[in-house]
Design an enzyme around this catalytic site. Structure first.
Site, mmCIF file in Angstrom:
data_model
loop_
_atom_site.group_PDB
_atom_site.id
_atom_site.type_symbol
_atom_site.label_atom_id
_atom_site.label_comp_id
_atom_site.label_asym_id
_atom_site.label_seq_id
_atom_site.Cartn_x
_atom_site.Cartn_y
_atom_site.Cartn_z
ATOM 1 N N TYR A 105 -1.914 -1.104 10.428
ATOM 2 C CA TYR A 105 -1.878 -1.222 8.959
ATOM 3 C C TYR A 105 -0.564 -0.662 8.409
ATOM 4 O O TYR A 105 0.105 -1.292 7.588
ATOM 5 C CB TYR A 105 -3.083 -0.458 8.393
ATOM 6 N N SER A 142 0.884 -1.176 0.000
ATOM 7 C CA SER A 142 0.000 0.000 0.000
ATOM 8 C C SER A 142 0.908 1.208 0.000
ATOM 9 O O SER A 142 2.094 1.122 0.332
ATOM 10 C CB SER A 142 -0.843 0.000 1.271
#
Ligand code: NAD
Length: 256
Positions: A151, A138
């Site tokens: 995350y 990401s």
């Protein structure tokens, strides 16, 4: 281009994983799907592209199930050539309020699963001297956002593991690279849009404009189809010496 090859895409019953699985299927690869929820719909989408499909329901937080899935993929189609580590979840909260159980789940599913699938898949890829490991990290593998501690930690870990995997196999035909998307409108992000709309009492479209406006200069979502084409490039002969990169598709997010 990928006829005779087998691709296992984790977390491919939805969103980005399904987009990548379809792009690889369109190039002729056999596909092993994984993930929860509707299984028949995604399987039918792969079959419609003319590819053979199989499914394994491994829970990506469980190392033994991941090993069994990699074994299943090799046995079902004779080899496992392409591994796309994509499964992931999200939870948004400040560190002092972050549920410990959510931290553990995100680290296991978004990061440790990549290690477990990679270590299971590598020996056979090395024996064939051809393999592609594609880690869906990401933009949060490169930069941070508040309230996404687990995350961001997991995705930075995935980018690091991508580089180590690339280096350990650098003299072989096995490459490893990461894809770093900005915002993609999947169920994972729609939940964040819904939370913003509810918190601010605004419409879905207004919440989307706010979400994009905070980070993404293009004001456009990246699509699963675009990410699928990047995965196809990594699998192509032109990708032979692309090793250990973390490639953004982020509408300019990290150019700022
Ligand atoms: P999604 O919610 O649409 O899909 C997630 C997939 O993972 C689903 O198939 C789900 O069933 C599966 N999954 C979840 N937990 C699992 C588990 N324990 N075991 C097996 N499968 C499991 O989400 P998405 O947006 O398509 O996300 C896919 C990946 O892309 C994730 O790693 C995510 O972090 C990453 N990503 C997403 C965005 C975005 O904007 N959507 C941006 C950057 C990176």
């Amino acid at each position: 281009m990928l006829k005779g090859k087998t691709a296992l895409v984790t977390g491919s019953t939805s969103g980005i994983g399904l987009g990548i699985a379809k792009a690889l299927a369109a190039q002729g690869a056999h596909i092993v799907l994984n993930g929860f929820g509707d299984i028949e719909g995604p399987q039918a989408e792969i079959v419609a592209l003319g590819s053979e499909v199989s499914y394994h329901g491994a829970d990506m937080s469980k190392p033994a199930e991941i090993e069994a899935m990699v074994k299943h993929a090799s046995e079902r189609f004779g080899s496992l050539d392409i591994l796309v580590n994509n499964a992931g979840i999200q939870h948004v909260a400040r560190i002092e309020n972050f549920p410990v159980e959510r931290w553990d789940a995100i680290i296991a599913i978004n990061m440790s699963s990549v290690f477990h699938a990679t270590r299971a898949a590598l020996p056979a890829m090395r024996a064939k001297n051809w393999g592609r490991i594609i880690n869906v990290a990401s933009i949060h593998g490169l930069v941070a956002s508040a309230e996404k501690s687990a995350y961001v930690t997991a995705k930075h870990g995935v980018v690091g593991l991508t580089k180590v995997t690339a280096l350990e196999n650098a003299t072989t035909g096995v490459t490893c690279n990461a894809i770093c998307p900005g915002w993609v409108l999947t169920p994972l992000v729609q939940k964040q849009v819904d939370a913003k709309a509810a918190a601010l009492g605004i419409s879905n479209d207004e919440a989307i404009r706010l979400l994009l406006g905070e980070k993404e200069p293009s004001m456009q979502f990246t699509t699963p189809e675009e990410l699928g084409e990047l995965a196809v490039f990594f699998c192509s002969p032109a990708g032979n010496n692309v090793r250990g990169v973390a490639w953004n598709m982020d509408g300019g997010w990290t150019a700022q």
